[in-house]
Design an enzyme around this catalytic site. Structure first.
Site, PDB file in Angstrom:
ATOM      1  N   ASP A  45      -4.770  -2.104  21.020  1.00 22.64           N
ATOM      2  CA  ASP A  45      -5.701  -2.945  21.721  1.00 22.64           C
ATOM      3  C   ASP A  45      -4.833  -4.363  22.000  1.00 22.64           C
ATOM      4  O   ASP A  45      -5.641  -5.129  22.894  1.00 22.64           O
ATOM      5  CB  ASP A  45      -7.098  -3.303  21.100  1.00 22.64           C
ATOM      6  CG  ASP A  45      -7.015  -3.899  19.821  1.00 22.64           C
ATOM      7  OD1 ASP A  45      -5.824  -4.277  19.287  1.00 22.64           O
ATOM      8  OD2 ASP A  45      -8.132  -4.488  19.391  1.00 22.64           O
ATOM      9  N   SER A  46      -3.590  -4.468  21.745  1.00 17.35           N
ATOM     10  CA  SER A  46      -2.890  -5.481  22.040  1.00 17.35           C
ATOM     11  C   SER A  46      -2.571  -5.369  23.670  1.00 17.35           C
ATOM     12  O   SER A  46      -2.219  -6.251  24.325  1.00 17.35           O
ATOM     13  CB  SER A  46      -1.435  -5.510  21.406  1.00 17.35           C
ATOM     14  OG  SER A  46      -0.818  -4.137  21.366  1.00 17.35           O
ATOM     15  N   ASP A  84      -6.227   2.799  19.544  1.00 18.91           N
ATOM     16  CA  ASP A  84      -7.065   1.704  18.976  1.00 18.91           C
ATOM     17  C   ASP A  84      -8.357   1.912  19.351  1.00 18.91           C
ATOM     18  O   ASP A  84      -8.649   2.298  20.334  1.00 18.91           O
ATOM     19  CB  ASP A  84      -6.726   0.189  19.188  1.00 18.91           C
ATOM     20  CG  ASP A  84      -5.971  -0.414  18.058  1.00 18.91           C
ATOM     21  OD1 ASP A  84      -6.458  -0.414  16.981  1.00 18.91           O
ATOM     22  OD2 ASP A  84      -5.089  -1.308  18.364  1.00 18.91           O
ATOM     23  N   GLU A 182      -0.596  -5.597   8.121  1.00 23.60           N
ATOM     24  CA  GLU A 182      -0.062  -6.497   9.170  1.00 23.60           C
ATOM     25  C   GLU A 182      -0.098  -7.880   8.483  1.00 23.60           C
ATOM     26  O   GLU A 182      -1.238  -8.331   7.940  1.00 23.60           O
ATOM     27  CB  GLU A 182      -0.959  -6.446  10.462  1.00 23.60           C
ATOM     28  CG  GLU A 182      -0.651  -7.747  11.467  1.00 23.60           C
ATOM     29  CD  GLU A 182      -1.020  -7.422  12.826  1.00 23.60           C
ATOM     30  OE1 GLU A 182      -1.611  -6.494  13.249  1.00 23.60           O
ATOM     31  OE2 GLU A 182      -0.570  -8.538  13.597  1.00 23.60           O
TER      32      GLU A 182
HETATM   33  O1  KIV Z   1      -3.108  -3.670  18.872  1.00 28.20           O
HETATM   34  C1  KIV Z   1      -1.935  -3.389  18.236  1.00 28.20           C
HETATM   35  O2  KIV Z   1      -0.755  -3.191  19.018  1.00 28.20           O
HETATM   36  C2  KIV Z   1      -1.692  -3.318  16.908  1.00 28.20           C
HETATM   37  C3  KIV Z   1      -0.518  -2.977  16.282  1.00 28.20           C
HETATM   38  C4  KIV Z   1       0.471  -4.120  16.433  1.00 28.20           C
HETATM   39  C5  KIV Z   1      -0.598  -2.807  14.917  1.00 28.20           C
HETATM   40  O3  KIV Z   1      -2.757  -3.005  16.153  1.00 28.20           O
END
Ligand code: KIV
Length: 265
Positions: A45-46, A84, A182
């Site tokens: 979700d990044s 995610d 994390e």
């Molecule tokens: O949203 C994301 O990219 C993540 C990773 C960095 C673990 O949760």
């Protein structure tokens, strides 16, 4: 190359082989990373911050995640595709969590979903795994908890390290096939990794995790934010490469060098 499955990822831990993971949000990048042999692609979700420019991951919707997952699914051949579950898609009720996990599989082509939170998310994790959808857990610095944490801060220092060990165990007991660690001290990540039978995937959690994950734009040098986290290693400087290419193109068009005979019909 062979299609990677959840059992393959579990086997990598047993055999002591490290598990590299990268995020991907679109078709072309998924193709390139898959061709490079990445075993796991995470549609994080990044995406909300990296692709849409949101300040944090909280505004990301299910529809946006489905769109990104579907794009990555079309681009990858072999990598395991984990998507995610965005903020609000699994916290409100167990039935919402189940419904949204199914959407990511059915509409997004995901082969597993990722859920933030340990003990507090264990019921949702159990319920999703009971539908035979594999779940990757995520504990420590969980970006969807930004307001509770008061910012993106390293977690599990001092007394709260016990709570993180409990979180990891709760996820394994609930059926998670792996756990992202994390932003936690390396020694604590080592202890958690040693106490779980499922793999840990670290990001800002030191070298002793079973695997590592990075946001692809960070490691390729595409992130223009000067405050990159300490854990990021830049493997390329694509921002400079792309900017130089765009500047050359602008000049070529302005000065009549593009299109030339080769690019004309
Ligand atoms: O949203 C994301 O990219 C993540 C990773 C960095 C673990 O949760």
């Amino acid at each position: 190359m062979k299609k990677i499955t959840v059992p393959d990822i579990l086997k990598m831990k047993v055999e002591g082989r490290k598990i590299p993971v990268l995020t991907a949000y679109g078709f072309q990048m998924a193709r390139v990373l898959d061709a490079a042999g990445i075993p796991v692609l995470l549609v994080g979700d990044s995406a909300g911050m990296v692709e849409a420019g949101y300040e944090n991951t909280l505004p990301v919707t299910m529809d946006e995640m489905v769109y990104h997952a579907r794009s990555v699914a079309r681009g990858r051949s072999n990598a395991l595709l984990v998507s995610d579950m965005p903020f609000g898609s699994y916290q409100v009720s167990i039935s919402e969590a189940r419904k949204n996990a199914v959407r990511l599989v059915k509409e997004g082509g995901a082969e597993a979903v990722k859920v933030e939170g340990g003990v507090r998310s264990a019921e949702a994790v159990r319920s999703i795994t009971e539908m035979d959808i594999p779940v990757m857990g995520h504990i420590g610095l969980t970006p969807q908890s930004i307001h509770k944490m008061g910012g993106y801060r390293v977690q599990g220092k001092g007394k709260s390290s016990g709570a993180l060990i409990d979180d990891a165990r709760a996820l394994e007991d609930a059926g998670a096939f792996s756990v992202v660690l994390e932003g936690i001290p390396a020694a604590l990540a080592k202890e958690i990794t040693g106490s779980l039978s499922v793999p840990t995937i670290g990001i800002g959690a030191g070298p002793w995790c079973d695997g590592q994950v990075l946001v692809v734009d960070d490691m390729l040098g595409l992130n223009t934010d000067p405050r990159l986290p300490k854990y990021v290693k830049k493997y390329a400087d694509l921002k400079t490469v792309i900017q130089a290419a765009a500047e050359e193109y602008i000049k070529d068009v302005a000065e009549g060098r593009f299109p030339a005979k080769e690019q004309s019909y």
